[in-house]
Structures are given as C-alpha cells and as structure tokens.
Design a protein around this motif. Structure first.
Motif, PDB file in Angstrom:
ATOM      1  N   THR A  22     -23.033 -14.523  35.876  1.00  0.00           N
ATOM      2  CA  THR A  22     -22.200 -15.504  36.581  1.00  0.00           C
ATOM      3  C   THR A  22     -21.588 -16.463  35.557  1.00  0.00           C
ATOM      4  N   TYR A  24     -19.549 -19.858  34.948  1.00  0.00           N
ATOM      5  CA  TYR A  24     -19.172 -21.140  35.543  1.00  0.00           C
ATOM      6  C   TYR A  24     -18.124 -21.814  34.654  1.00  0.00           C
ATOM      7  N   LYS A  25     -17.006 -22.228  35.279  1.00  0.00           N
ATOM      8  CA  LYS A  25     -15.892 -22.824  34.521  1.00  0.00           C
ATOM      9  C   LYS A  25     -15.848 -24.336  34.713  1.00  0.00           C
ATOM     10  N   THR A  26     -15.116 -24.977  33.832  1.00  0.00           N
ATOM     11  CA  THR A  26     -15.038 -26.436  33.873  1.00  0.00           C
ATOM     12  C   THR A  26     -14.277 -26.953  35.080  1.00  0.00           C
ATOM     13  N   ASP A  27     -13.458 -26.095  35.732  1.00  0.00           N
ATOM     14  CA  ASP A  27     -12.719 -26.542  36.912  1.00  0.00           C
ATOM     15  C   ASP A  27     -13.572 -26.453  38.176  1.00  0.00           C
ATOM     16  N   GLY A  28     -14.866 -26.102  38.044  1.00  0.00           N
ATOM     17  CA  GLY A  28     -15.769 -26.043  39.186  1.00  0.00           C
ATOM     18  C   GLY A  28     -15.888 -24.669  39.832  1.00  0.00           C
ATOM     19  N   SER A  29     -15.053 -23.755  39.415  1.00  0.00           N
ATOM     20  CA  SER A  29     -15.112 -22.408  39.995  1.00  0.00           C
ATOM     21  C   SER A  29     -16.158 -21.568  39.259  1.00  0.00           C
ATOM     22  N   ARG A  30     -16.507 -20.467  39.891  1.00  0.00           N
ATOM     23  CA  ARG A  30     -17.429 -19.524  39.266  1.00  0.00           C
ATOM     24  C   ARG A  30     -16.957 -18.098  39.536  1.00  0.00           C
ATOM     25  N   GLN A  31     -17.371 -17.175  38.667  1.00  0.00           N
ATOM     26  CA  GLN A  31     -16.921 -15.786  38.780  1.00  0.00           C
ATOM     27  C   GLN A  31     -18.059 -14.851  38.387  1.00  0.00           C
ATOM     28  N   TYR A  62     -13.463 -23.939  28.198  1.00  0.00           N
ATOM     29  CA  TYR A  62     -13.230 -23.859  29.637  1.00  0.00           C
ATOM     30  C   TYR A  62     -14.462 -23.351  30.398  1.00  0.00           C
TER      31      TYR A  62
END
Length: 393
Positions: A22, A24-31, A62
């Motif tokens: 998983t 986790y990005k700095t914009d709050g999203s995850r992928q 990021y």
C-alpha cells in the motif's frame, strides 16, 4: 502396515497469489501497488490491479509511507530527499528491494484425502527463488471391504506425518499471480493396508456358486467354510470339519447357502465321534486304458503338463490301482486326486450381447439369472407340455 515413503518430484507447476503493498501519498490518497524497487531518486511500482502494466515511478517527496505486504512500514519525510530516506531505511533493513518475504499457506483440498497440510516459504530478496518447507499430518483411515471368502481390502495410503523441502524458482518474479518450477524432496510416514485379492475366487463366491456353510453360535450366525462346485451333473460325498465350541446349548444348527438351484443336497449328517489317527497311502495308477484299448498310463502318471485329451463326447478311460493290504480292524476310504480342465463343446452362432454379459460382474447376478430362467420355464405351459409329450414317445 506403516511405511516410510521418499517422494521426489522433479518439477512442480503451481500458482501463488501475492499480497499487495500500500502506497500512501502526501495528498492523503493511497494506492494498492506492487513495489519493484526504491532508487536514489524515485520509487518504481506497478498497480496491484494491473500487474502486467508498465512500471510507474513517483518521487519520494510525494510519499508519506509504504506498508509492505508482510506488514513492514517504510516512512518518508517530505522535507527529506529519497536518498536520505533510503539511508534511514537501510539502517533498519526495511528497503523493499532488499527485504525477503515469508509466506504461510494451507492446502485446503488435502482435507478431502484425510490430511491437513501447510507450507512455510521464504522468498529470497531477488523475488525469483523460494525455499519451502511443507508439513502434512493425517487424521483419517478409510477401511476396505470384507468378504466371506477370498477378499480384497485396501486402505488408501494415509499420511501419518510428512515433511521435506522444496526449491521454487519464479521465472516472472513475485506478481499478483505467479508460477514456479523446481524440485521437491519429501519424507512421509504413512499407513497402508493391503490384503490378498484373488479376483477369480471373489467373483466365484460373490455369485453364490460355492455351497457355503454357517453355524449358529451365541454371537449369531458365523461363516464356517464352503464347498467348491463339484462340476455339472456330478454327485459326491463331501465332508467338512465344524467347530462347535461356541454353540450355546446341546443342539447344533447349520445353514447351507448357495445361488438359486445351483446345488441339490440329498443327505446331511454330523458325526460327533472322536477323531482317530489315520494312515494315508498314495497309490499311483497301475494302468489306464481308453475306450479303444490304448494304454494312456504315462499321461496320467505325474503332473507334467502332458494331458490325456478326450475331445469327443463318449470318450472314456479305465484307471486301475493295486491296493495295499488292509489293516485288521480298520476301514478304508478311497479319494481320487486329479488335475486338469475341460472345455465346453458348443457351437455358438449368434453374436454375444456384450453389454448384457457385463451386467454379470455385479454380485448375485448369476443367482438372479438362474431364478428368472427357472420361473419362466415353470410358467411356460408349452414347454412343459412338450416335455411331457416327448417323455411318452
């Protein structure tokens, strides 16, 4: 019977499902992704939902963190460069490219064959080589079938415990769906129960051809033994020893059992006198003459596969023996011991019904066939009338 089995498989082909990482990005999203590598400037990955896509890259600034499939957490600080993060991660050995993977799996389908099987596998950092240790524990034994006569009992091989080591090579590395090939060495301790199976005797007895003898005991009816068929249109006196030690009371009840109309019993009796010692003398034929006066003694003198052949109905042979002097006070009984075979003299013109003949493989088929034909014969008044008319002529 307990045996140790050494099983070596040259090549295994299988499919394994990989758990996702998983991102986790700095914009709050995850992928959900599969991490490929972390370099000094970026992180390369593939989307978990599309493992066959080209790799993607993202700068480390990021990313806040990566949670690996095995639960390890890689943290990133936005004010740091990827190179700084890599150095921090290396110090605690959490870099994805340098970390191994431990997999524990269960072989669910083994429950169907009486085993619980699990595997521990360690994937080396390259992602293309794995060391697997399987472990199997058996919990079930399936009993075979028993029959009154010659019978066959087989308990399928049941593992008590087994383990070994596998070397798995993943040509495509670790993906959502991966395959591997490689050698496997396993040691298994198992139970297997084999009992002698005589197919001819089993078919013979399951069709009710022999005359079976049962005795009633305090535990119910017990099988004693059976008389083999005496052949077509033959009459003989037959004797069988019977153990009466388990009979309750002073009456002995015996039951004779066979297929429908297979045997005709004229007389039955039981002797309770004490057994006495007997003297057995084997006497060879003195001479044997056929119906044409030819001496065929040499053909009957020994078991040498030189047979006396009687191809036509009406062929006969007279065998003479010279008996020894009788012992006063003793009676003599004579038994003919012979061996050979005969062939039916028939000319069949119609084609056999193979499908119908195969139905006789089922136990009891011959006795059902015999009863059906007998009842048909009795009910057919034309056949009976014709037989009576032929008898008067």
């Amino acid at each position: 019977m307990t045996k140790l089995l050494v099983f070596v498989a040259i090549v295994f082909y299988s499919v394994t499902l990989s758990a996702q990482d998983t991102l986790y990005k700095t914009d709050g999203s995850r992928q959900l992704v599969t991490i490929i590598e972390i370099t000094q400037s970026q992180v390369r990955y593939k989307p978990y939902s599309n493992p066959d896509s080209p790799p993607f890259a993202i700068l480390g600034k990021y990313i806040t963190q990566i949670v690996n499939a095995d639960g390890q957490i890689t943290t990133f600080e936005g004010s740091r460069s990827v190179a700084d993060s890599v150095r921090i991660l290396n110090s605690v050995q959490l870099v994805k490219a340098g970390a191994g993977r431990n997999i524990i799996s269960l072989n669910v389908t083994d429950v169907l064959i009486g085993m619980i099987s699990a595997n521990y596998e360690h994937i080396l950092p390259s992602g293309k080589l794995g060391l697997k240790i399987p472990l199997s524990v058996g919990f079930n034994t399936i009993a075979g079938n028993r029959y009154d006569y010659s019978y066959y009992k087989y308990s399928p091989r049941t593992t008590i415990i087994g383990s070994g080591i596998d070397l798995d090579f993943y040509p495509g590395g670790q993906r959502q769906v991966s395959y591997f090939v490689g050698p496997s060495l396993q040691l298994r301790l198992f139970n297997a129960d084999y009992t002698y199976y005589d197919p001819v005797s089993f078919v013979y007895s399951s069709q009710g051809i022999p005359l079976s003898v049962y005795i009633e005991t305090e535990n119910g009816w017990q099988f004693v033994d059976y008389f083999n068929s005496v052949g077509p249109l033959a009459s003989r006196d037959l004797v069988m020893p019977v153990d009466v030690s388990k009979v309750k009371g002073d009456k002995v009840k015996l039951r004779l059992q066979c297929g429908f109309m297979f045997w005709e019993v004229d007389y039955a009796a039981m002797d309770f006198s004490d057994n006495i010692a007997v003297q057995v003398s084997r006497i060879a034929p003195e001479n044997a003459m056929d119906e044409n006066g030819k001496d065929v003694t040499s053909l009957l003198a020994s078991t040498d596969k030189k047979y006396l052949v009687q191809p036509e109905a009406g062929n006969e042979v007279v065998v003479s023996y010279r008996s020894k002097a009788s012992i006063p006070g003793y009676m003599e009984s004579a038994f003919l011991h012979s061996r050979g075979y005969y062939e039916y003299i028939r000319e069949y013109k119609n084609k056999p019904d193979i499908a119908y003949l195969k139905s006789f493989r089922e136990g009891g088929a011959f006795t059902r066939f015999s009863k059906e034909k007998y009842l048909k014969f009795v009910s057919d008044q034309k056949l009976i009338s014709k037989a009576l008319a032929d008898g008067r002529n």
